[in-house]
Design a protein around this motif. Structure first.
Motif, mmCIF file in Angstrom:
data_model
loop_
_atom_site.group_PDB
_atom_site.id
_atom_site.type_symbol
_atom_site.label_atom_id
_atom_site.label_comp_id
_atom_site.label_asym_id
_atom_site.label_seq_id
_atom_site.Cartn_x
_atom_site.Cartn_y
_atom_site.Cartn_z
ATOM 1 N N ILE A 146 70.968 8.943 11.738
ATOM 2 C CA ILE A 146 70.322 8.678 13.028
ATOM 3 C C ILE A 146 70.106 9.956 13.831
ATOM 4 C CG2 ILE A 146 72.514 8.241 14.246
ATOM 5 C CD1 ILE A 146 69.159 6.348 14.718
ATOM 6 N N PHE A 147 70.990 10.930 13.669
ATOM 7 C CA PHE A 147 70.869 12.169 14.440
ATOM 8 C C PHE A 147 69.614 12.941 14.053
ATOM 9 C CE2 PHE A 147 75.530 11.393 14.020
ATOM 10 C CZ PHE A 147 75.758 11.048 15.343
ATOM 11 N N ALA A 148 69.384 13.091 12.763
ATOM 12 C CA ALA A 148 68.193 13.811 12.305
ATOM 13 C C ALA A 148 66.924 13.080 12.735
ATOM 14 C CB ALA A 148 68.230 13.966 10.785
ATOM 15 N N ILE A 149 66.937 11.748 12.658
ATOM 16 C CA ILE A 149 65.767 10.954 13.047
ATOM 17 C C ILE A 149 65.436 11.183 14.521
ATOM 18 C CG2 ILE A 149 64.947 8.583 13.406
ATOM 19 C CD1 ILE A 149 66.713 7.847 10.912
ATOM 20 N N CYS A 150 66.446 11.100 15.373
ATOM 21 C CA CYS A 150 66.207 11.241 16.807
ATOM 22 C C CYS A 150 65.882 12.677 17.203
ATOM 23 C CB CYS A 150 67.416 10.730 17.587
ATOM 24 S SG CYS A 150 67.596 8.931 17.524
ATOM 25 N N ILE A 151 66.476 13.654 16.528
ATOM 26 C CA ILE A 151 66.158 15.049 16.810
ATOM 27 C C ILE A 151 64.694 15.326 16.491
ATOM 28 C CG2 ILE A 151 66.520 17.421 16.009
ATOM 29 C CD1 ILE A 151 68.584 16.467 18.039
ATOM 30 N N LYS A 152 64.188 14.714 15.436
ATOM 31 C CA LYS A 152 62.770 14.882 15.099
ATOM 32 C C LYS A 152 61.874 14.427 16.246
ATOM 33 C CE LYS A 152 62.433 14.763 10.084
ATOM 34 N NZ LYS A 152 61.525 14.319 9.032
ATOM 35 N N VAL A 153 62.170 13.252 16.791
ATOM 36 C CA VAL A 153 61.360 12.730 17.896
ATOM 37 C C VAL A 153 61.522 13.613 19.128
ATOM 38 C CG1 VAL A 153 60.953 10.762 19.402
ATOM 39 C CG2 VAL A 153 61.556 10.387 17.006
ATOM 40 N N ARG A 154 62.743 14.024 19.381
ATOM 41 C CA ARG A 154 63.028 14.876 20.539
ATOM 42 C C ARG A 154 62.250 16.188 20.461
ATOM 43 N NH1 ARG A 154 69.189 16.456 22.504
ATOM 44 N NH2 ARG A 154 68.562 17.521 24.435
ATOM 45 N N LEU A 155 62.212 16.793 19.291
ATOM 46 C CA LEU A 155 61.499 18.058 19.129
ATOM 47 C C LEU A 155 59.985 17.859 19.086
ATOM 48 C CD1 LEU A 155 63.802 20.026 16.658
ATOM 49 C CD2 LEU A 155 63.725 20.073 19.167
ATOM 50 N N LEU A 156 59.555 16.699 18.603
ATOM 51 C CA LEU A 156 58.128 16.377 18.662
ATOM 52 C C LEU A 156 57.679 16.291 20.113
ATOM 53 C CD1 LEU A 156 55.464 15.518 17.312
ATOM 54 C CD2 LEU A 156 56.303 13.163 17.352
ATOM 55 N N HIS A 157 58.470 15.610 20.930
ATOM 56 C CA HIS A 157 58.158 15.515 22.362
ATOM 57 C C HIS A 157 58.127 16.893 23.007
ATOM 58 C CE1 HIS A 157 59.736 11.095 22.686
ATOM 59 N NE2 HIS A 157 58.522 11.153 22.198
#
Length: 322
Positions: A146-157
């Motif tokens: 879940i951490f990698a998944i959410c970090i991806k979205v966070r960095l996309l934003h």
């Protein structure tokens, strides 16, 4: 300080740690490096960070901790609820939650500005669905993915935020791009509004599920960079916050209408016939309500409300049986 002043304050805040990282990556590798990461950021199956810049790997390590609000029982209950109602939740997300986000006029500017929905609405819709499946997958929590998944979205934003601010075409009177108010509003659209939509379809969740769903999405919000002090403590607080945000941000806008029209056309492109397309559009009007549907300029259809009512009641009954 009034509620609107508080929300106005959060409109001026982005995600400082993620924004600093993107700036550092640009300084070190150039702007094209950020552009090259967009496909990776949008892929929730490839979670290998080993070949990325060490700064990104360090950011993942630092931000791979669950907040104190995480409750394993709530996680299990919420992910079970999603698994057992996946089709209906997907329907609510597409026809209710996403257009609900577009009602926030200034937040809709970001999506319109970046063309991430206007340019290829169906592709972006699939990306959103893949994100939902990823964060509501029990295994991704138990295995720490879940951490990698959410970090991806966070960095996309943060990347989108960077490009918008560097374009010199953004007016800060609209707030910071992808700001804290818009982030928590989107979080509510994926949690509270989904629960509300399910209730409108005759599939009301019990109180324990509502509590679990809001709790898990608060944890997801935390991992996506939403500040804890703006996240709602519980279901009732989520209702109150949603009302405040709607008063503060919801209004007619060409951006909201354009995004909604692109979304409806995306659905229209994949359904087998015009009747089904009309049925989905009428369903969206029903879920949003006449006022919001009209604000987004969703056209009325030839589908009688009585037909939609029978369809919803039958679908709810079949869902409970099977």
């Amino acid at each position: 300080m009034t509620k609107h002043n508080i929300l106005s304050h959060y409109r001026l805040i982005g995600d400082h740690p993620a924004d600093l990282l993107i700036q550092s990556l640009v300084d070190e590798n150039g702007i094209e490096y950020i552009r090259s990461l967009f496909p990776f950021f949008s892929n929730y199956k490839d979670l290998s960070f080993g070949n990325l810049d060490p700064l990104i790997q360090d950011f993942l390590k630092v931000n791979s901790n669950l907040p104190a609000s995480f409750d394993k029982k709530n996680m299990i209950r919420a992910t079970d609820y999603y698994r057992n109602n996946q089709e209906n939740i997907g329907l609510v997300l597409g026809l209710y939650s996403l257009p609900y986000c577009y009602l926030g006029a200034d937040g809709a500017r970001v999506l319109s500005f970046s063309a991430r929905l206007n340019k290829d609405a169906f592709k972006r819709l699939v990306e959103t669905g893949n994100f939902l499946k990823a964060v509501l997958n029990h295994d991704n929590w138990s295995e720490g993915k879940i951490f990698a998944i959410c970090i991806k979205v966070r960095l996309l934003h943060a990347s989108i935020r960077y490009f918008i601010l560097k374009s010199d075409r953004w007016d800060m009177k609209w707030g910071y791009p992808i700001n804290q108010e818009d982030l928590v509003g989107t979080n509510l659209a994926f949690s509270l509004i989904v629960l509300r939509g399910m209730e409108k379809l005759g599939l009301q969740a019990d109180d324990s599920v509502k509590k679990a769903y809001i709790n898990l999405w608060n944890v997801i919000g935390n991992l996506l960079g939403v500040q804890d002090d703006i996240l709602p403590e519980n279901y009732l607080a989520a209702i109150k916050l949603d009302k405040e945000i709607s008063k503060h941000q919801f209004k007619n806008s060409p951006h909201g209408s354009e995004l909604t029209n692109s979304l409806m056309n995306a659905f229209r492109s994949i359904v087998p016939n015009e009747f089904t397309a009309e049925l989905l559009q009428e369903q969206s009007r029903f879920l949003l309500g006449e006022n919001y549907a009209n604000m987004l300029e969703i056209k009325t259809t030839t589908i009688p409300k009585s037909v939609l009512s029978v369809y919803n009641k039958t679908s709810a009954l079949m869902s409970k049986i099977f």
